[in-house]
Design an enzyme around this catalytic site. Structure first.
Site, short mmCIF file in Angstrom:
data_model
loop_
_atom_site.label_atom_id
_atom_site.label_comp_id
_atom_site.label_asym_id
_atom_site.label_seq_id
_atom_site.Cartn_x
_atom_site.Cartn_y
_atom_site.Cartn_z
N TYR A 414 0.82 -1.21 0.00
CA TYR A 414 0.00 0.00 0.00
C TYR A 414 0.85 1.26 0.00
O TYR A 414 0.67 2.15 -0.83
CB TYR A 414 -0.98 0.02 1.17
CG TYR A 414 -1.86 1.26 1.10
CD1 TYR A 414 -2.83 1.36 0.11
CD2 TYR A 414 -1.66 2.34 1.95
CE1 TYR A 414 -3.62 2.50 -0.01
CE2 TYR A 414 -2.44 3.48 1.83
CZ TYR A 414 -3.41 3.55 0.84
OH TYR A 414 -4.17 4.68 0.71
N LYS A 418 1.36 4.19 -2.74
CA LYS A 418 1.13 5.62 -2.54
C LYS A 418 2.33 6.43 -3.02
O LYS A 418 2.17 7.49 -3.65
CB LYS A 418 0.88 5.90 -1.05
CG LYS A 418 -0.43 5.36 -0.53
CD LYS A 418 -1.59 6.30 -0.77
CE LYS A 418 -1.56 7.46 0.19
NZ LYS A 418 -2.79 8.29 0.09
N ASP A 489 -8.25 -5.47 -0.50
CA ASP A 489 -7.72 -4.26 -1.12
C ASP A 489 -6.73 -4.45 -2.26
O ASP A 489 -5.95 -3.53 -2.54
CB ASP A 489 -7.00 -3.42 -0.07
CG ASP A 489 -7.86 -3.02 1.09
OD1 ASP A 489 -9.05 -3.35 1.07
OD2 ASP A 489 -7.37 -2.39 2.02
N HIS A 493 -4.24 -1.40 -3.72
CA HIS A 493 -2.78 -1.41 -3.70
C HIS A 493 -2.21 -1.48 -5.12
O HIS A 493 -1.35 -0.67 -5.49
CB HIS A 493 -2.28 -2.61 -2.90
CG HIS A 493 -2.71 -2.61 -1.46
ND1 HIS A 493 -2.04 -3.30 -0.49
CD2 HIS A 493 -3.75 -2.00 -0.82
CE1 HIS A 493 -2.63 -3.13 0.68
NE2 HIS A 493 -3.69 -2.35 0.50
N ASN A 564 -17.87 -4.56 2.53
CA ASN A 564 -17.79 -3.12 2.66
C ASN A 564 -16.72 -2.57 1.75
O ASN A 564 -15.84 -3.28 1.30
CB ASN A 564 -17.47 -2.74 4.12
CG ASN A 564 -16.03 -3.06 4.48
OD1 ASN A 564 -15.14 -2.21 4.39
ND2 ASN A 564 -15.78 -4.31 4.90
N GLU A 566 -14.54 1.33 1.55
CA GLU A 566 -14.34 2.68 2.02
C GLU A 566 -13.97 3.57 0.83
O GLU A 566 -14.78 4.34 0.34
CB GLU A 566 -13.19 2.64 3.04
CG GLU A 566 -13.07 3.82 3.96
CD GLU A 566 -12.02 3.52 5.02
OE1 GLU A 566 -12.34 3.62 6.20
OE2 GLU A 566 -10.87 3.18 4.66
N GLU A 570 -10.06 5.13 -4.64
CA GLU A 570 -8.90 4.26 -4.92
C GLU A 570 -9.32 3.12 -5.84
O GLU A 570 -8.50 2.63 -6.63
CB GLU A 570 -8.29 3.75 -3.62
CG GLU A 570 -7.48 4.82 -2.93
CD GLU A 570 -6.79 4.36 -1.67
OE1 GLU A 570 -5.57 4.55 -1.56
OE2 GLU A 570 -7.47 3.80 -0.77
#
Length: 994
Positions: A414, A418, A489, A493, A564, A566, A570
């Site tokens: 991750y 970024k 995720d 990533h 879920n 968020e 992304e």
């Protein structure tokens, strides 16, 4: 169990890489051009001898199929780590098992090793039990929280009825089948069996049983029968109306509140919930025409028409008539579908759902949506003040990034991503402004880091990708936010990797070739959201929910609230990465997959995260957005912070040329910002840049004023002031996006300000092109340039010509950050026990001692952080051993700490191990580990060194009467955490007794 927001079930977990207070916790659960068709199947390399694996079939890159030491696999009940088909029947579909779906807890069991968590299919929710399946239709939301802080709305699973077989008691429920948006659970107790097919958009559930009678019972009250005529029975539970359909000639019997049927010996039936406001007798008869056309397959197909920039998607329900010849069914459509449907007339009656009203097509085999793709850009064009004071400002900002454009904050997937994303933004804007030294510095960093990850090796950080054949997944290690244990995720990533690779490919096309690293980019794409149905090595569209229109973050959805997600933005970063990569490598299969996901998900985000039409959120919720979408609702919350800036900002980052969808509804952008000001009781104080970037998509002038008024703000970790200023300043000049005009080229967009349009297009090829817009305007774009029209005649960029970026030393334009100095002369607390004999395994004991023998199990309290203390021990629990003598083995420190934050959300426990090798009071080695975000479930979790090193200083050598100190504290969070001691927590030192 359902999470409680305000301390919700942290998406799984642990924030693996240390981060400043504003670091977002990702995933939230417990969170082709260069395609090489045989790159995985051809066999791959392992890491051997602690060195670099030889180049394998993935061009110059490689991954390993040997699990690196100390790394974690997906975990769950029984031996599911190595056998993900443990709860799958032998006749189920072959190939990689799906994960990250609305029904994943049925296949991937963890909390309940026999059945599942609630499965929110919409309009019906389900749950599985030993004696059958529960059905819940909830048409009224439950609102929790208040006008400030965390709040949520939930359409809870509240069981109306249970459907099963008389006498059945199955010890486990398995998965017999799955399709694009259905699943078929299977029950067997040795004498009786049941299959139930359930799915998104299905008011019907279909059943096949053996060994007994069909049985329907009310959960808390007996069904009230309002019609019982032959093979059809209608009944109510409260205000919810259901109809059960047996084979022709069979009958339903009612006794003591239990409804049963022998089904005339034919073993099939269906149950439907009727929509709100229906004439139940009339609609029961109408639905009955399709009751025995059992849905046995669902299939989505999309196409992109480049000439009209239109995505057409067809959703097909394939049925098997159990009797008669009817092959049509009833389909319930989500708002993002019915708003964009082509043809078809829904009936007047609708269903309530966690996503808003669902409209119904009665008697259909398929439906089609048509959506305009409005285009993306590599970056917003530099059109404003190219030679004045603002040019000086952006030049200074860019020059400040010369030495360290990525600013990597951690070694995991991750935070590596970024950093890559940050560097890619700098490369794009520096290229537009002909600042080639800054551009090449950023490209060099991207290339070096991608090659490191794309080459299986073992080093201090062990950055590599591992392919697990059992699960059909590619896991990057060091992992983060449970991207390993929960497969969370991956799209978040890997989207950063793919997008950065796309930027690099424009300047270094050889990098993207099959012979180099293009194949490694392809396997990342295939893992997160494979575009190839025929590739059985990965599930098709793993993270993307085909019918719901958006991604899910959690791999196994172990929550009562379902799955879920968020950070929808992304997820869009991944989709944009596919578009940019496909365009850069001339691979239309990848590009069009990205356009399909991007276009559909932009509509879903507008509906379910932002509710731009003000129709889907319950009126009592009182928010303009949610931070998280759940299977049963939405929450104004995140996994990592209760700050409004982060709750709203998590769906605004990263900010790239692929995020211009923010401005699809400019009036909503300002409404969102005003809501933030209300919720925050004032202007943002963290993540200002992210918030202003979003605001600029609706009101660029206002965002620019905010920036100019506060230029000393702290940038969000994936953002730079250079990019923030570039984005805001140029959108202030361009105005808002104009979605009434499209182009016949994917890298194009139209803006409007004061009634005047500006047409923008990027050409990353070596040939000039002419882009035609839907209003007839044409724009000539030179090779490698971004061109604009109207008042802006500037065009920039140099993205072609086969420039090769060669890894090399980092430029020295600005000072590189200094390393954290090694602490010296650290006072050593006096232990409460005498020095223990050297033992590699040291237990955390009562009284602050480390000992070579286990003590009685217990716990101590680690004080709440109440702020950000990432990397800095604050109110720590300290454990010390002195007088240790041992020979250094050359290995690394390992530990296993039992921690529990109860039901609290947002806590991150951190550890530091310090070595004073000779006991002279001078610390020779300090190891600070990335913090571990605890979940909101009661029970011990294991914080291990696999979170990764945050930082280290000094070196290890032999111990000679040395001292070892372990410090454990909360880096983030507002609640105390329990730390197990005695026999519950250990640190294994890399020494043998001397």
């Amino acid at each position: 169990m359902a999470p409680t927001l305000r301390g919700h079930a942290p998406d799984p977990g642990p924030a693996p890489i240390p981060a400043p207070s504003s670091l977002p916790r990702r995933s939230r659960s417990r969170v082709i051009a260069v395609a090489m068709a045989g790159c995985l199947a051809a066999g791959v390399l392992g890491v051997v001898g602690g060195g670099v694996a030889a180049a394998g079939p993935v061009g110059a890159g490689s991954y390993t199929e040997t699990l690196p030491a100390g790394r974690l696999l997906p975990k769950g009940c029984g031996d599911i780590a190595t056998n993900p088909r443990l709860f799958v029947t032998p006749d189920a579909p072959q190939g990689a098992v799906p994960t990250n779906d609305w029904w994943s807890s049925l296949l991937w069991k963890r909390n309940d090793c026999a059945y599942s968590e609630p499965l929110h299919a919409h309009p019906v929710s389900y749950d599985t039990f030993n004696n059958g399946i529960g059905l819940s239709y909830t048409n009224t939301a439950r609102i929790t929280g208040g006008a400030t802080g965390v709040s949520e709305f939930k359409f809870d699973y509240t069981e109306d009825i249970r459907v099963g077989v008389t006498g059945m008691s199955a010890p486990v429920v398995k998965v017999a089948d799955w399709t694009d948006w259905t699943v078929t659970p299977f029950w067997s107790d040795g004498q009786r069996t049941m299959k139930a097919t359930i799915g998104h958009g299905m008011p019907f559930s279909h059943y096949q049983i053996t060994g007994g009678n069909a049985r329907i019972t009310g959960s808390t009250v007996a069904p009230t029968v309002w019609s019982n005529s032959g093979s059809t029975i209608g009944f109510s539970i409260g205000t919810d109306n259901y109809v059960a359909y047996a084979p022709t000639g069979a009958a339903w019997n009612v006794s003591g509140g239990v409804i049963t049927s022998d089904l005339g010996g034919r073993g099939y039936f269906s149950v439907a919930v009727l929509p709100d406001g229906a004439d139940r007798q009339e609609l029961a008869a109408e639905y009955g025409r399709y009751a025995h056309a059992h849905v046995t397959d669902t299939r989505m197909a999309y196409s992109f028409d480049e000439s009209t920039s239109t995505v057409r998607t067809t959703y097909e329900f394939v049925t098997t008539p159990r009797e008669g010849t009817e092959t049509r069914t009833v389909a319930s459509l989500y708002p993002h579908q019915w708003r964009n449907m082509v043809g078809g007339t829904p009936i007047a009656q609708t269903y309530a759902s966690a996503r808003g009203r669902m409209k119904n097509l009665v008697g259909t085999a398929s439906f089609t949506t048509r959506m305009a793709f409005h285009g993306v850009l590599p970056e917003v064009p530099a059109v404003a003040d190219s030679s004045g004071a603002d040019r000086t400002t952006i030049t200074n900002y860019l020059n400040a990034e010369l030495a360290d454009p990525a600013k990597f904050l951690g070694p995991d997937t991750y935070w590596t991503g970024k950093g890559l994303g940050r560097a890619a933004r700098i490369a794009e804007i520096a290229d537009q402004l002909d600042m080639t030294d800054v551009r090449d510095s950023a490209l060099r960093v991207i290339k070096e880091r991608l090659i490191d990850w794309f080459t299986a090796s073992s080093g201090e950080t062990g950055q590599l990708f591992y392919y697990d054949r059992n699960w059909g997944t590619l896991i990057g290690y060091p992992a983060s936010y449970l991207s390993d244990e929960d497969l969370n995720d991956h799209h978040f990533h890997y989207g950063y990797f793919i997008a950065a690779a796309a930027t690099l490919a424009k300047f270094d096309p050889e990098f993207a070739s099959d012979s180099q690293y293009g194949g490694m980019v392809d396997v990342l794409i295939r893992d997160a959201n494979s575009y190839d149905r025929q590739d059985e090595r990965f599930p098709y569209l793993r993270d993307y929910d085909i019918y719901a229109g958006h991604d899910w973050a959690s791999g196994l959805a172990p929550f009562g609230s379902g799955n879920n997600q968020e950070s929808s933005s992304e997820g869009m970063n991944f989709a944009n990465g596919l578009i940019q990569w496909g365009q850069a490598t001339n691979n239309k299969a990848i590009r069009d997959a990205g356009i399909f996901i991007y276009t559909t998900q932009a509509q879903a985000i507008a509906e379910y995260w932002f509710d731009v039409h003000d129709e889907n959120f319950p009126a009592e919720f009182g928010r303009e957005s949610v931070g998280m979408v759940w299977g049963d609702g939405g929450a104004y919350a995140t996994w990592f912070s209760a700050d409004p800036e982060m709750i709203q900002g998590i769906n605004m980052l990263p900010v790239t040329g692929g995020h211009l969808y923010f401005g699809d509804h400019p009036e909503y952008v300002t409404a969102n910002y005003e809501d933030l000001l209300r919720n925050n009781f004032g202007k943002p104080t963290v993540w200002q840049d992210i918030i202003w970037n979003f605001l600029a998509a609706g009101d660029g002038e206002r965002a620019l004023r905010e920036f100019r008024a506060n230029p000393t703000f702290t940038s969000e970790e994936g953002e730079s002031k250079a990019h923030t200023f570039h984005w805001i300043r140029n959108l202030a000049a361009l105005g808002n996006t104009d979605n009434t005009v499209t182009a016949n080229h994917p890298l194009a967009r139209v803006f409007t300000k004061d009634g005047a349009r500006t047409y923008v297009a990027s050409n990353i090829t070596a040939e000039a092109l002419t882009v035609t817009f839907s209003d007839g305007t044409t724009l000539d774009v030179p090779a490698g340039k971004t061109a604009t029209s109207g008042a802006f005649t500037w065009s920039g960029g140099n993205a072609t010509g086969g420039k090769v970026v060669t890894p090399g030393p980092t430029p020295t334009g600005t000072p590189t950050p200094t390393a954290t100095p090694t602490p010296t002369a650290t006072p050593t607390p006096t232990p409460t026990e005498p020095p223990n004999p050297m033992s590699p395994t040291q237990y955390l004991l009562a009284g602050g001692a480390l000992g070579g023998a286990a003590g009685t199990g217990g716990s101590v309290s680690v004080a709440a952080a109440n702020g950000n203390h990432d990397g800095t021990p604050t109110n720590a629990q300290v454990f010390t051993a002195t007088g240790l003598t041992g020979t250094y083995t050359g290995q690394a420190t390992t530990f296993d700490l039992s921690v529990d934050s109860g039901t609290s959300i947002g806590n991150g426990v951190q550890a530091r191990v310090s070595y004073d090798l000779t006991g002279d009071g001078v610390v020779d080695r300090v190891e600070t580990y990335a913090y571990f975000a605890t979940d909101p479930l009661v029970g011990w979790e294991h914080y291990r060194q696999t979170q990764g090193l945050r930082s280290s200083t000094g070196t290890l050598g032999d111990l000679a009467g040395g001292t070892v100190k372990v410090e454990v504290w909360n880096a983030i969070g507002n609640t105390d955490t329990s730390l197990g001691i005695g026999d519950r927590s250990t640190v294994t030192l890399p020494f043998t007794a001397s």
